[in-house]
Write a protein that holds these residues in place. Sequence first.
Motif, short mmCIF file in Angstrom:
data_model
loop_
_atom_site.label_atom_id
_atom_site.label_comp_id
_atom_site.label_asym_id
_atom_site.label_seq_id
_atom_site.Cartn_x
_atom_site.Cartn_y
_atom_site.Cartn_z
N TYR A 123 -5.33 -0.35 2.37
CA TYR A 123 -4.53 -1.09 3.25
C TYR A 123 -3.52 -0.46 4.28
O TYR A 123 -3.47 -0.74 5.18
CB TYR A 123 -3.76 -2.37 2.59
CG TYR A 123 -4.78 -3.24 2.13
CD1 TYR A 123 -5.27 -4.57 2.96
CD2 TYR A 123 -5.36 -3.53 0.82
CE1 TYR A 123 -5.76 -5.48 2.55
CE2 TYR A 123 -5.90 -4.49 0.29
CZ TYR A 123 -6.30 -5.58 1.19
OH TYR A 123 -7.27 -6.64 0.79
N GLY A 124 -2.83 0.31 3.30
CA GLY A 124 -1.96 1.24 3.85
C GLY A 124 -2.19 2.09 5.06
O GLY A 124 -1.72 2.25 6.26
N LEU A 125 -3.36 2.61 4.84
CA LEU A 125 -4.07 3.57 5.82
C LEU A 125 -4.56 2.72 6.90
O LEU A 125 -4.15 3.29 7.99
CB LEU A 125 -5.38 4.23 4.76
CG LEU A 125 -5.63 5.73 5.49
CD1 LEU A 125 -4.56 6.69 5.22
CD2 LEU A 125 -6.77 6.19 4.85
N VAL A 126 -5.19 1.81 6.89
CA VAL A 126 -5.68 1.16 7.73
C VAL A 126 -4.60 0.54 8.72
O VAL A 126 -4.53 0.60 10.09
CB VAL A 126 -6.45 -0.20 7.48
CG1 VAL A 126 -7.19 -0.72 8.61
CG2 VAL A 126 -8.21 0.53 6.80
N GLY A 127 -3.70 0.13 8.24
CA GLY A 127 -2.39 -0.54 8.70
C GLY A 127 -1.53 0.61 9.61
O GLY A 127 -1.58 0.47 10.78
N ALA A 149 4.74 -5.12 10.72
CA ALA A 149 3.49 -4.46 10.31
C ALA A 149 3.25 -4.89 8.72
O ALA A 149 2.24 -5.02 8.50
CB ALA A 149 3.52 -2.87 10.64
N ALA A 150 4.36 -4.49 8.25
CA ALA A 150 4.26 -4.91 6.66
C ALA A 150 3.92 -6.12 6.42
O ALA A 150 3.16 -6.57 5.39
CB ALA A 150 5.81 -4.54 6.23
N ILE A 156 -2.33 -10.12 4.47
CA ILE A 156 -3.75 -10.29 4.31
C ILE A 156 -4.18 -9.89 2.66
O ILE A 156 -4.89 -10.44 2.07
CB ILE A 156 -4.53 -8.95 5.16
CG1 ILE A 156 -4.32 -9.28 6.51
CG2 ILE A 156 -5.86 -8.73 4.86
CD1 ILE A 156 -4.56 -8.08 7.43
N MET A 157 -3.12 -9.09 2.29
CA MET A 157 -3.34 -8.66 0.76
C MET A 157 -3.08 -9.79 -0.07
O MET A 157 -3.74 -9.86 -1.05
CB MET A 157 -2.39 -7.61 0.54
CG MET A 157 -2.55 -6.24 1.12
SD MET A 157 -1.37 -5.16 0.74
CE MET A 157 -1.85 -4.59 -0.95
N ILE A 158 -2.39 -11.11 0.34
CA ILE A 158 -2.09 -12.09 -0.66
C ILE A 158 -3.11 -13.13 -0.39
O ILE A 158 -3.25 -14.01 -1.22
CB ILE A 158 -0.88 -12.87 -0.52
CG1 ILE A 158 -0.56 -13.32 1.02
CG2 ILE A 158 0.25 -11.67 -0.88
CD1 ILE A 158 0.50 -14.10 0.99
N VAL A 222 3.08 -0.99 1.95
CA VAL A 222 4.33 -1.61 2.76
C VAL A 222 4.94 -0.26 2.97
O VAL A 222 5.30 0.14 4.18
CB VAL A 222 5.20 -2.50 2.38
CG1 VAL A 222 4.48 -3.91 2.21
CG2 VAL A 222 5.71 -2.04 0.78
N MET A 223 5.08 0.65 2.21
CA MET A 223 5.75 2.01 2.50
C MET A 223 4.86 2.74 3.68
O MET A 223 5.77 3.30 4.53
CB MET A 223 5.54 2.73 1.14
CG MET A 223 6.17 4.17 1.55
SD MET A 223 7.16 4.75 0.05
CE MET A 223 6.22 5.46 -0.99
N MET A 224 3.85 2.60 3.80
CA MET A 224 2.89 3.37 4.75
C MET A 224 2.91 2.55 5.98
O MET A 224 3.00 3.40 7.07
CB MET A 224 1.42 3.71 4.30
CG MET A 224 1.36 4.40 3.24
SD MET A 224 -0.31 4.20 2.45
CE MET A 224 -1.10 5.23 3.51
N VAL A 225 3.47 1.52 5.99
CA VAL A 225 3.55 0.94 7.54
C VAL A 225 4.90 0.36 7.98
O VAL A 225 4.84 -0.03 9.20
CB VAL A 225 2.40 -0.44 7.47
CG1 VAL A 225 0.93 -0.09 7.10
CG2 VAL A 225 2.91 -1.44 6.57
#
Lengths: 289, 252
Positions: A123-127, A149-150, A156-158, A222-225
């Motif tokens: 998810y992080g990568l695609v985000g 973004a987060a 989507i994740m929930i 969330v860290m990634m986006v």
Amino acid sequence: MKGKKKSFETAVHGVFLLLGLITVCCVLLITVYLIISGIPAIREIGLIKFLFGKTWASTAAEPSYGILSFILTSVYGTAGAIVIGVPIGFMTAVYLAKVASPRVKTVMESAVSLLAGIPSVVYGLVGMLILVPAIRKLFHVPDGASLFAAIIVLSIMILPSIIKVSVTALEAVPKEYEDASLALGATPVETYFKVSVPAAKSGIAAAVVLGVGRAIGEAMAVMMVSGNAANMPSLFQSVRFLTTAVASEMSYSGGLQRQALFSIALVLFLFIMLINATLNFFLKRTKER
Amino acid sequence: MMSSIITIDNLCLWYGNQQALKNVSLDIAKKSITALIGPSGCGKSTFLKTLNRMNDLIPGVKITGSVQYEKTDIFDSATDVSELRRQIGMVFQKPNPFPMSIYDNVAYGPRTHGVKGKAKLDDIVERSLRDAAIWNEVKDRLKKNALGLSGGQQQRLCIARALAVEPAVLLMDEPTSALDPISTSKIEELALQLKEQYTIVIVTHNMQQAARISDNTAFFLLGELVEYGVTEMLFSQPRDKRTEDYITGRFG
Ligand SMILES: Nc1ncnc2c1ncn2[C@@H]1O[C@H](COP(=O)(O)OP(=O)(O)OP(=O)(O)O)[C@@H](O)[C@H]1O
Ligand SMILES: [Mg+2]
């Protein structure tokens, strides 16, 4: 002979009990460890200063350890994910439980399960690769890595947990209620929203709380986006969550800084406990009926 | 016979490949009680549910023949199914109040059909509960959950809920089978009162009940209408041997 059999039974029982206790011990251990290692920093910094301090400058010459920005970011991020994710998830659940043909339902439900199984780093990568640049272009902001973004990624994740739990709750509504409504001349859609949904409301509430738990505990994606800067939350700015605050500094921290990270983890833990208690409350209410 | 409100002609119904109703033709008289009797599985519920098109909800149902309600074909594509169901109400075998307050249960139908305003709704709720002979028992607890009522009270509440949308016909599928004798006799009395204003079609396994309250009786067997006529005649001088066997208990 009989005594042998009995002692075997006792032994098996003992093994089961032991295995069960492993889980309990883990929970206890984590709880105790978090409390013990989280308290010192709070004591040194001061509870008020720690919880309501607006600046987090752990590596500055004169360090400051206020986590209000993390708390608010986590709260806003979760709230945002709920605001977007719940209506979508809820409507999808009503559709799947009441309207969709068996074939459509099978296909969509396996898609939902798949969504639940995607690792959060993906998810992080695609985000990072799609969502962040898109936000930058769409909203003309210098950096798309932001609270917004987060929120999108979290909502989507929930979705899977909200959809699955709501569908289960809606399917458990006795058909008699719906028949009664239809026989009074209500249309199917009126029946879903005025009878089925109210009858399933504690299950749906449980679904929402479960979503809250997912969102507040998520770190990697969330860290990634979100850019990961310790700002007070603002929709299109780089922000840091409770989870990411711990994750991003742990590897190089020491002394009071390290202890403060444990305190953050403790705060997060208390949030999750609160959410779990709420969830149990709703689930119990669903069962009682 | 009095003028008829529903005319059924050559009705056949299949669940998939299995035929559940075979060439059923009968007239239901206005403001009367029509009882449907017959052994289990003979198609009484199926027949009843056809009249307000509740069978539409079951996948794989095929229907031929015609059902005229007040001279209009209920299967016509122009028929508004919701409006048809408003006019032809239904009380189910198992009491099925919504998990809401007593008041909201009764107000559900009128609200759905656009009745607004507290005074108006209060009025409908009280009148319906009075008509269903349950007002005195619940008037002090209208805001309480309906699931707290006894089975007999729940069934009368369901009748009140059905009456609240001002139907012309009331279909009742074994409404007393889950009830004790006292609740049963209350509902029977109620049916006799309601007949002044409504047309009632009632399915029952209880011969005495059919004999006590109905004007006309229809005897079904294996999806066929074996005999249909004035209740007294059907019970005292059945024309068909199978009817006689059934009502004297030598059957099913
Ligand atoms: N939803 C359905 N799908 C398939 N077959 C059905 C369905 N409902 C009823 N049937 C069949 O149709 C026939 C008539 O059933 P119906 O429920 O109308 O009988 P009934 O006379 O009301 O019986 P009872 O007195 O037991 O209520 C039965 O053979 C039954 O198995
Ligand atoms: Mg039946």
